[in-house]
Design an enzyme around this catalytic site. Structure first.
Site, PDB file in Angstrom:
ATOM      1  N   ASN A   1       0.954  -1.362  -0.134  1.00 17.31           N
ATOM      2  CA  ASN A   1      -0.058   0.111  -0.058  1.00 17.31           C
ATOM      3  C   ASN A   1       0.815   1.101   0.053  1.00 17.31           C
ATOM      4  O   ASN A   1       2.132   1.226  -0.048  1.00 17.31           O
ATOM      5  CB  ASN A   1      -1.028  -0.159   1.225  1.00 17.31           C
ATOM      6  CG  ASN A   1      -0.282  -0.093   2.552  1.00 17.31           C
ATOM      7  OD1 ASN A   1       0.627   0.794   2.906  1.00 17.31           O
ATOM      8  ND2 ASN A   1      -0.439  -1.109   3.335  1.00 17.31           N
TER       9      ASN A   1
ATOM     10  N   LYS B   1     -11.703  -2.188  18.375  1.00 21.34           N
ATOM     11  CA  LYS B   1     -10.269  -2.962  18.518  1.00 21.34           C
ATOM     12  C   LYS B   1      -9.901  -2.426  19.914  1.00 21.34           C
ATOM     13  O   LYS B   1      -8.772  -2.446  20.323  1.00 21.34           O
ATOM     14  CB  LYS B   1      -9.270  -2.152  17.548  1.00 21.34           C
ATOM     15  CG  LYS B   1      -9.488  -2.423  15.773  1.00 21.34           C
ATOM     16  CD  LYS B   1      -8.618  -1.857  15.162  1.00 21.34           C
ATOM     17  CE  LYS B   1      -9.228  -1.971  13.497  1.00 21.34           C
ATOM     18  NZ  LYS B   1      -8.055  -2.704  12.774  1.00 21.34           N
TER      19      LYS B   1
HETATM   20  N1  CTP Z   1      -4.598  -2.713  11.889  1.00 24.93           N
HETATM   21  C1  CTP Z   1      -4.148  -3.966  12.356  1.00 24.93           C
HETATM   22  N2  CTP Z   1      -4.150  -5.098  11.641  1.00 24.93           N
HETATM   23  C2  CTP Z   1      -4.749  -5.308  10.584  1.00 24.93           C
HETATM   24  C3  CTP Z   1      -5.215  -3.754   9.918  1.00 24.93           C
HETATM   25  C4  CTP Z   1      -4.968  -2.794  10.516  1.00 24.93           C
HETATM   26  O1  CTP Z   1      -3.854  -3.804  13.616  1.00 24.93           O
HETATM   27  N3  CTP Z   1      -4.699  -6.205   9.759  1.00 24.93           N
HETATM   28  C5  CTP Z   1      -4.582  -1.459  12.462  1.00 24.93           C
HETATM   29  C6  CTP Z   1      -3.807  -0.436  11.819  1.00 24.93           C
HETATM   30  O2  CTP Z   1      -2.463  -0.398  12.140  1.00 24.93           O
HETATM   31  C7  CTP Z   1      -4.427   0.787  12.455  1.00 24.93           C
HETATM   32  C8  CTP Z   1      -5.739   0.303  12.690  1.00 24.93           C
HETATM   33  O3  CTP Z   1      -5.832  -0.924  12.787  1.00 24.93           O
HETATM   34  O4  CTP Z   1      -3.932   1.243  13.709  1.00 24.93           O
HETATM   35  C9  CTP Z   1      -6.740   0.851  11.679  1.00 24.93           C
HETATM   36  O5  CTP Z   1      -6.270   0.394  10.463  1.00 24.93           O
HETATM   37  P1  CTP Z   1      -7.086   0.689   9.070  1.00 24.93           P
HETATM   38  O6  CTP Z   1      -6.403   0.138   7.722  1.00 24.93           O
HETATM   39  O7  CTP Z   1      -7.605   2.225   9.116  1.00 24.93           O
HETATM   40  O8  CTP Z   1      -8.564   0.105   9.291  1.00 24.93           O
HETATM   41  P2  CTP Z   1      -8.899  -1.420   9.005  1.00 24.93           P
HETATM   42  O9  CTP Z   1      -9.207  -1.868  10.394  1.00 24.93           O
HETATM   43  O10 CTP Z   1      -7.844  -2.173   8.181  1.00 24.93           O
HETATM   44  O11 CTP Z   1     -10.359  -1.321   8.621  1.00 24.93           O
HETATM   45  P3  CTP Z   1     -10.418  -0.692   6.828  1.00 24.93           P
HETATM   46  O12 CTP Z   1      -9.352  -1.101   5.946  1.00 24.93           O
HETATM   47  O13 CTP Z   1     -11.613  -1.503   6.215  1.00 24.93           O
HETATM   48  O14 CTP Z   1     -10.706   0.618   7.006  1.00 24.93           O
END
Ligand code: CTP
Length: 405
Positions: free
Chosen positions: A217, A349
């Site tokens: 990404n 979370k």
């Molecule tokens: N995060 C995590 N594990 C994952 C994905 C995300 O711990 N597999 C954590 C990221 O480091 C961040 C938070 O969760 O602190 C939110 O991440 P984000 O990418 O914004 O959201 P997602 O939970 O992945 O949801 P979406 O992509 O659907 O917005």
């Protein structure tokens, strides 16, 4: 340099001693770097230092009078005695480069010129940056002297290894000016995270398809790196778990490099136990190739017409049972419904705080130096920020963490 950190350095005074080694050619850049932080720099040069760099150059760059003589009729201020006035004025006393001769004199309390006399008289923290021929450095006399200085609480910035001006290869090079400036900044920073352990994840994850291809990404790790630097400057013990990035983390942090979401999860699991605070700034892949091909997938064969993906573990969610008194902070990168999405992520979370960033705009979010968005806690909005430097945002986030520790 960011505004708030620079503002924190304003009004700080560094008395900077330059001694006579070839690395003195780096001194003007050290002075410039310190001044860029808003630090007032007054330089004292030994007679030998003046063989390598002129007082006029240093005076022009520092914007201050340069001191060279023990007995001068032009005193630092009125009728004060120069070495005492300079020693008292310093918030930090830097010597770079420090020759073997200077180090020996300081170790034995010899005060036979303005610099050694001032260094003996100061009560400010001293940072000594040795630079010399490798054989002079490894000589037992120099090693003993450095040991003596260290045992008195004087900080020594290790010289680097490489090609030396004298033709030898080995340890003895003065670190680059940015490194010296960073060390001074560390000394001068407020230390409100002493004794605290902070675990920070940074950057993207890379999920391999085959030995050549992967999905990733747009995260560059800039926000995470800003947090790492701010936390280190404020004296936290920082462990970084970083996906592949092209930037350097602050030199005081322990950096663990990972590639995939799975590796990041394993490392976070391993290091969480000693952490007081976890900041998940990494952009972790949500979906990863269901299978990794051990061989390169050839276009002449079946090729890749579609990719079978499987969800990756949500790292933060898996850690909820181990949270206890630890502070968990997450980030939310959103293109729309910033507040609603962030609030929902914070709840699901189990976070104490979430930093919601607007992404998809050119001037903010991934790869840019600024962020726009909001810091949220379960009790509501803590702060909104618009086009703020990531380094400033890092300090703001830590200020909120501090209030909860
Ligand atoms: N995060 C995590 N594990 C994952 C994905 C995300 O711990 N597999 C954590 C990221 O480091 C961040 C938070 O969760 O602190 C939110 O991440 P984000 O990418 O914004 O959201 P997602 O939970 O992945 O949801 P979406 O992509 O659907 O917005």
């Amino acid at each position: 340099m960011d505004g708030s950190a620079a503002a924190a350095m304003n009004n700080s005074v560094v008395v900077y001693g330059i001694t006579g080694g070839i690395a003195a050619y780096k001194a003007p850049l050290v002075v410039r770097g310190l001044r860029a932080l808003g630090i007032d720099v007054t330089v004292v040069m030994t007679e030998s230092a003046r063989q390598f760099v002129t007082p006029y150059t240093i005076q022009t760059i520092s914007g201050n009078q340069v001191y060279t003589e023990m007995f001068s009729t032009v005193a630092a201020s009125g009728f004060e005695i120069d070495h005492i006035a300079l020693a008292d004025r310093a918030d930090c006393f830097l010597i770079a480069p420090a020759t073997a001769n200077f180090i020996a004199k300081l170790a034995h309390g010899i005060a036979d010129d303005l610099l050694t006399t001032t260094a003996l008289a100061t009560r400010a923290p001293l940072l000594v940056c040795p630079s010399m021929n490798v054989n002079m450095l490894t000589n037992q006399a120099t090693q003993d002297n450095l040991q003596t200085l260290q045992s008195r609480g004087i900080r020594i910035l290790e010289p680097e290894a490489g090609e030396l001006a004298c033709g030898w290869e080995g340890q003895g090079r003065l670190p680059e000016p940015e490194r010296i400036v960073a060390e001074v900044q560390h000394i001068l920073s407020k230390k409100d995270f002493s004794g605290k352990n902070i675990l920070i994840t940074c950057g993207p994850t890379c999920e391999d398809i085959d030995p050549v291809r992967y999905i990733t990404n747009r995260s560059t790790g800039k926000m995470g790196a800003a947090l790492v630097e701010a936390a280190c400057l404020r004296d936290a013990r920082v462990t970084v778990i970083s996906g592949p990035v092209h930037l350097k983390y602050a030199p005081w942090a322990e950096v663990i490099e990972v590639r995939s979401a799975r590796e990041m999860l394993n490392q976070v699991n391993e290091h969480l136990v000693e952490a007081d605070v976890l900041i998940m700034a990494a952009a972790v892949a949500d979906f990863v190739p269901a299978q990794i091909s051990e061989r390169k997938i050839k276009k002449s064969g079946t090729g890749i017409s579609s990719l079978d993906l499987a969800p990756s573990p949500d790292i933060l969610s898996t850690l909820i049972p181990r949270k206890n008194a630890k502070i968990f902070i997450g980030f939310a990168a959103e293109t729309e419904s910033l507040l609603d999405n962030a609030r929902q992520k914070m709840e699901s979370k189990g976070l104490d705080m979430i930093v919601a960033n607007q992404v998809g705009r050119k001037d903010t979010g991934f790869a840019s130096d600024t962020n726009s968005g909001v810091i949220l806690s379960p009790s509501g909005i803590m702060e909104r920020f618009e086009l703020i430097e990531k380094t400033d945002l890092a300090h703001k986030i830590l200020d909120h963490v501090k209030d909860r520790l």
